[in-house]
Enzyme design. Structure first.
Site, PDB file in Angstrom:
ATOM      1  N   HIS A 151       0.985  -1.255   0.045  1.00 51.86           N
ATOM      2  CA  HIS A 151      -0.142   0.029  -0.027  1.00 51.86           C
ATOM      3  C   HIS A 151       1.058   1.273  -0.242  1.00 51.86           C
ATOM      4  CE1 HIS A 151      -3.198   2.572   0.615  1.00 51.86           C
ATOM      5  NE2 HIS A 151      -2.630   3.028   2.037  1.00 51.86           N
ATOM      6  N   LYS A 184      -0.829  10.797   0.614  1.00 46.69           N
ATOM      7  CA  LYS A 184       0.254  10.306  -0.379  1.00 46.69           C
ATOM      8  C   LYS A 184      -0.273  10.743  -1.836  1.00 46.69           C
ATOM      9  CE  LYS A 184      -0.770   6.267   1.127  1.00 46.69           C
ATOM     10  NZ  LYS A 184      -1.616   6.238   2.116  1.00 46.69           N
ATOM     11  N   ASP A 186      -1.633   4.016  -5.010  1.00 42.89           N
ATOM     12  CA  ASP A 186      -2.443   3.057  -4.046  1.00 42.89           C
ATOM     13  C   ASP A 186      -1.840   1.717  -3.920  1.00 42.89           C
ATOM     14  OD1 ASP A 186      -4.824   2.676  -2.227  1.00 42.89           O
ATOM     15  OD2 ASP A 186      -5.537   1.302  -3.860  1.00 42.89           O
ATOM     16  N   ARG A 200      15.657  14.768  13.533  1.00 43.92           N
ATOM     17  CA  ARG A 200      15.821  16.090  13.019  1.00 43.92           C
ATOM     18  C   ARG A 200      17.164  16.020  12.169  1.00 43.92           C
ATOM     19  NH1 ARG A 200      14.849  20.547  17.162  1.00 43.92           N
ATOM     20  NH2 ARG A 200      15.097  21.731  15.401  1.00 43.92           N
TER      21      ARG A 200
END
Length: 315
Positions: free
Chosen positions: A142, A163, A181, A247
Site C-alpha cells: 500500500h 500520499k 494506491d 531531525r
C-alpha cells in the site's frame, strides 16, 4: 499481502525475446514456470537423473557439436526423453539447423521449437531478463511510487495522510508517476527492488473529492513510468507533539521487502508543510549521499572543527 506470480506462455516469450517459431505454431500456449534456462549436455550422454524438464531447453553451438558425436539410435532416444509433458519449448541459437531426431520427437510431443540468430549467451540474457521480471514473486504494498529525478521514491502511510495528493503535486513539478494506491514490487536481485502498478491501475490516481484521474491523459506521456526501482521509502506520519522525529538524519531506518533492505525516512505531516518540496529535497539529498556527499557528516565535521577552534582559543 501474499506473493503472486504471473503466467507466461511461449507466445509471450517469442514477442519479448527476439525469437521466431521454427516448428510447432499450434502449441505456443504452453506455460513457462521458471526463468531458469537449461543447456542439455549430460542428457545427450544419457544422464537424465537430474534433468530439469520444466525449463526452456536451449541448444547452441557447443551442444550441436556434441550431438554430432552421438549415434543416431541413441540420439533419437535422448531427444524423446528430453520431450516431457512439462517442457515448454526448445530454443536453437546462432541460426543452427534443427536436428531431425529432435524435430521428430518435439512434433510428437507437441513442443514448439524456436530459433534465433543470436548467440546462446545473448539469447539467455534476453530470455532471463524478461522471464525474471514476469515470473519473480510479487508483493502488493500500500503506497505510491514516483520517480523523482531518477530516484524511485515510495510514499507510505495511513489512508488519508495525503500520499496521492503529494504525488500529484510532484507530477505537476515534472516528476513521474509509477503507481498509486497499490505498488506491485519484486526483487530483481538481493539489492534491487522494482515496483510497478497493477494493470487495472496503470497511469491512474485516486484523488479524494475528485475521483479517478488518468495522469497520462492530463499531463502527457512524460508524466508516467511503467516501472522503477524503489530506492527510498518515505513514510508519512501525522504529526504529534508526543512523538520524536529524527531531525539530523542519524537514525538510518530501513524497511525490508522481498528480502531487500530499502532506506526509509519518516516525515511528519502537519498543516502548512509543503510535502512535495520536502520529499523532492529528500530525494535529492539521498542521491547526493549515494554519490558520496552527506550533509549531516559535513555539518558534524564543521561543528567539531568549530569546537576545536574555540577550545584552542580559550587555551
Amino acid at each position: 499481502m501474499a506473493d503472486s506470480t504471473e503466467l507466461v506462455t511461449v507466445a509471450e516469450l517469442i514477442n519479448n525475446a527476439r525469437l521466431e517459431v521454427l516448428q510447432g505454431e499450434d502449441y505456443l500456449d504452453r506455460p513457462i514456470v521458471t526463468s531458469n534456462i537449461c543447456r542439455p549436455s549430460l542428457e545427450f550422454a544419457g544422464y537424465f537423473t537430474h534433468y530439469p524438464a520444466e525449463r526452456i531447453q536451449l541448444l547452441g553451438i557447443t551442444e550441436n557439436a556434441f550431438i554430432k558425436e552421438v549415434p543416431h539410435e541413441k540420439l533419437a532416444e535422448y531427444c524423446e526423453r528430453l520431450c516431457c509433458d512439462e517442457t515448454p519449448c526448445f530454443v536453437i541459437t546462432s541460426d543452427l539447423p534443427i536436428i531431425s531426431e529432435l524435430k521428430e520427437a518435439a512434433a510428437k510431443a507437441h513442443i514448439p521449437i524456436l530459433g534465433t540468430h543470436l548467440t546462446s549467451s545473448r539469447a539467455i540474457g534476453n530470455m532471463s531478463a524478461y522471464l525474471g521480471s514476469r515470473l519473480t514473486p510479487r508483493e502488493s504494498v500500500h503506497g505510491v511510487l514516483v520517480d523523482i529525478n531518477g530516484t524511485g521514491v515510495m510514499l507510505t502511510g495511513d489512508s488519508g495522510v495525503g500520499k496521492s495528493e503529494t504525488a500529484l503535486e510532484l507530477i505537476r513539478r515534472g516528476h513521474r508517476l509509477v503507481a498509486d494506491d497499490r505498488v506491485e514490487v519484486y526483487a530483481r536481485d538481493e539489492r534491487e527492488l522494482v515496483g510497478s502498478a497493477p494493470t487495472i491501475l496503470k497511469h491512474m490516481m485516486e484523488i479524494r473529492g475528485i475521483g479517478i484521474i488518468d495522469v497520462m491523459t492530463l499531463f502527457g506521456t512524460g508524466a508516467v513510468l511503467d516501472e522503477d526501482e524503489v530506492d527510498l521509502i518515505i513514510h508519512l506520519e501525522t504529526w504529534s507533539a508526543d512523538k520524536q522525529f529524527d531531525r539530523l538524519g542519524h537514525r538510518g531506518d530501513t524497511r525490508t521487502i522481498q528480502d531487500v533492505v530499502v532506506p526509509q525516512i519518516s516525515l511528519p505531516v502537519k498543516t502548512g508543510r509543503n510535502l512535495a518540496i520536502i520529499i523532492e529535497s529528500a530525494a535529492m539529498n539521498f542521491r547526493a549521499q549515494q554519490m558520496g556527499f552527506d550533509a549531516t557528516d559535513a555539518f558534524n565535521q564543521n561543528l567539531q572543527a568549530l569546537i576545536k577552534a574555540n577550545s584552542n582559543g580559550e587555551g
